[in-house]
Design a protein around this motif. Structure first.
Motif, PDB file in Angstrom:
ATOM      1  N   GLU A  49       0.982  -1.133   0.023  1.00 32.50           N
ATOM      2  CA  GLU A  49      -0.005   0.085   0.158  1.00 32.50           C
ATOM      3  C   GLU A  49       0.749   1.212  -0.066  1.00 32.50           C
ATOM      4  O   GLU A  49       1.769   1.098   0.864  1.00 32.50           O
ATOM      5  CB  GLU A  49      -0.941  -0.003   1.307  1.00 32.50           C
ATOM      6  CG  GLU A  49      -1.924  -1.125   1.243  1.00 32.50           C
ATOM      7  CD  GLU A  49      -2.549  -1.173   2.491  1.00 32.50           C
ATOM      8  OE1 GLU A  49      -3.814  -1.855   2.440  1.00 32.50           O
ATOM      9  OE2 GLU A  49      -2.280  -0.570   3.545  1.00 32.50           O
ATOM     10  N   GLY A  50       0.489   2.366  -0.627  1.00 31.01           N
ATOM     11  CA  GLY A  50       1.305   3.516  -0.703  1.00 31.01           C
ATOM     12  C   GLY A  50       0.398   4.567   0.014  1.00 31.01           C
ATOM     13  O   GLY A  50      -0.811   4.695  -0.057  1.00 31.01           O
ATOM     14  N   ARG A  53       1.465   1.366  -9.027  1.00 30.48           N
ATOM     15  CA  ARG A  53       1.038   0.156  -9.840  1.00 30.48           C
ATOM     16  C   ARG A  53       2.465  -0.507 -10.124  1.00 30.48           C
ATOM     17  O   ARG A  53       2.779  -1.764 -10.139  1.00 30.48           O
ATOM     18  CB  ARG A  53       0.436   0.418 -11.109  1.00 30.48           C
ATOM     19  CG  ARG A  53      -0.926   1.144 -10.765  1.00 30.48           C
ATOM     20  CD  ARG A  53      -1.570   1.432 -12.358  1.00 30.48           C
ATOM     21  NE  ARG A  53      -2.857   2.175 -11.907  1.00 30.48           N
ATOM     22  CZ  ARG A  53      -3.993   1.614 -11.753  1.00 30.48           C
ATOM     23  NH1 ARG A  53      -4.021   0.092 -11.910  1.00 30.48           N
ATOM     24  NH2 ARG A  53      -5.005   2.406 -11.574  1.00 30.48           N
ATOM     25  N   LYS A  54       3.498   0.046 -10.657  1.00 33.57           N
ATOM     26  CA  LYS A  54       4.895  -0.704 -10.986  1.00 33.57           C
ATOM     27  C   LYS A  54       5.396  -1.442  -9.781  1.00 33.57           C
ATOM     28  O   LYS A  54       6.092  -2.459  -9.910  1.00 33.57           O
ATOM     29  CB  LYS A  54       5.866   0.368 -11.526  1.00 33.57           C
ATOM     30  CG  LYS A  54       5.523   0.841 -12.899  1.00 33.57           C
ATOM     31  CD  LYS A  54       6.708   2.206 -13.253  1.00 33.57           C
ATOM     32  CE  LYS A  54       6.505   2.699 -14.741  1.00 33.57           C
ATOM     33  NZ  LYS A  54       7.024   3.688 -14.994  1.00 33.57           N
ATOM     34  N   ARG A  55       5.341  -0.686  -8.714  1.00 31.87           N
ATOM     35  CA  ARG A  55       5.622  -1.246  -7.503  1.00 31.87           C
ATOM     36  C   ARG A  55       4.746  -2.560  -7.113  1.00 31.87           C
ATOM     37  O   ARG A  55       5.131  -3.454  -6.363  1.00 31.87           O
ATOM     38  CB  ARG A  55       5.939  -0.210  -6.371  1.00 31.87           C
ATOM     39  CG  ARG A  55       6.654   0.488  -6.420  1.00 31.87           C
ATOM     40  CD  ARG A  55       6.560   1.610  -5.510  1.00 31.87           C
ATOM     41  NE  ARG A  55       7.659   2.768  -5.345  1.00 31.87           N
ATOM     42  CZ  ARG A  55       8.500   2.984  -4.850  1.00 31.87           C
ATOM     43  NH1 ARG A  55       8.975   1.958  -4.109  1.00 31.87           N
ATOM     44  NH2 ARG A  55       9.573   3.879  -5.288  1.00 31.87           N
ATOM     45  N   GLY A  56       3.687  -2.634  -7.609  1.00 30.35           N
ATOM     46  CA  GLY A  56       2.696  -3.945  -7.411  1.00 30.35           C
ATOM     47  C   GLY A  56       1.716  -3.425  -6.439  1.00 30.35           C
ATOM     48  O   GLY A  56       1.308  -4.401  -5.591  1.00 30.35           O
ATOM     49  N   ALA A  57       1.756  -2.205  -5.925  1.00 31.74           N
ATOM     50  CA  ALA A  57       0.567  -1.752  -4.839  1.00 31.74           C
ATOM     51  C   ALA A  57      -0.852  -2.206  -5.453  1.00 31.74           C
ATOM     52  O   ALA A  57      -0.947  -2.027  -6.302  1.00 31.74           O
ATOM     53  CB  ALA A  57       0.862  -0.261  -4.336  1.00 31.74           C
ATOM     54  N   VAL A  58      -1.533  -2.361  -3.993  1.00 34.01           N
ATOM     55  CA  VAL A  58      -2.947  -2.823  -4.432  1.00 34.01           C
ATOM     56  C   VAL A  58      -3.777  -1.490  -4.106  1.00 34.01           C
ATOM     57  O   VAL A  58      -5.052  -1.601  -4.608  1.00 34.01           O
ATOM     58  CB  VAL A  58      -3.356  -4.091  -3.551  1.00 34.01           C
ATOM     59  CG1 VAL A  58      -2.838  -5.308  -3.923  1.00 34.01           C
ATOM     60  CG2 VAL A  58      -3.250  -3.869  -1.977  1.00 34.01           C
TER      61      VAL A  58
END
Length: 120
Positions: free
Chosen positions: A56-57, A82-87
């Motif tokens: 989460e960011g 999104r690139k980091r894979g955050a939901v």
């Protein structure tokens, strides 16, 4: 970091009642613990952490104009999340931000604005 960003972050720290300094925020960015997203005149400082169902960011401090933040800086932060894979991402803000951030896909979640990144 631009002086106007430092000044804006200092105001945000004071406004939020946080026990930190601009120098500590800059050190966090330099150490990779915090992330700075920016445009010509506005910036957002964020952090990432593992949540119950994924990364989460969190947008912590903003400086500049709300219009520029919504049009340029938040989309930049969302792409990176999104690139980091955050939901999902959250953005701290004032009640008055709700109308503008709702148009950007955020929804009020207690004192945080939340936007689900459902296609991640």
């Amino acid at each position: 970091m631009k002086q106007e960003f430092r000044d804006g972050i200092a105001k945000a720290i004071k406004r939020n009642g946080h026990d930190t300094t601009v120098d500590a925020v800059v050190q966090g960015i330099e150490a990779g613990k915090l992330v700075l997203y920016s445009s010509a005149n506005s910036c957002l400082v964020a952090a990432y952490e593992d949540g119950p169902d994924g990364l989460e960011g969190y947008g912590i401090y903003v400086a500049g104009t709300l219009r520029e933040l919504v049009a340029e800086v938040i989309p930049q932060a969302e792409r990176d999340a999104r690139k980091r894979g955050a939901v999902r991402i959250y953005q701290n803000g004032f009640k008055g931000y709700q109308r503008v951030l709702n148009k950007a896909g955020f929804r009020l979640k207690t004192v945080l604005m939340q936007k689900e990144l459902v296609d991640v």
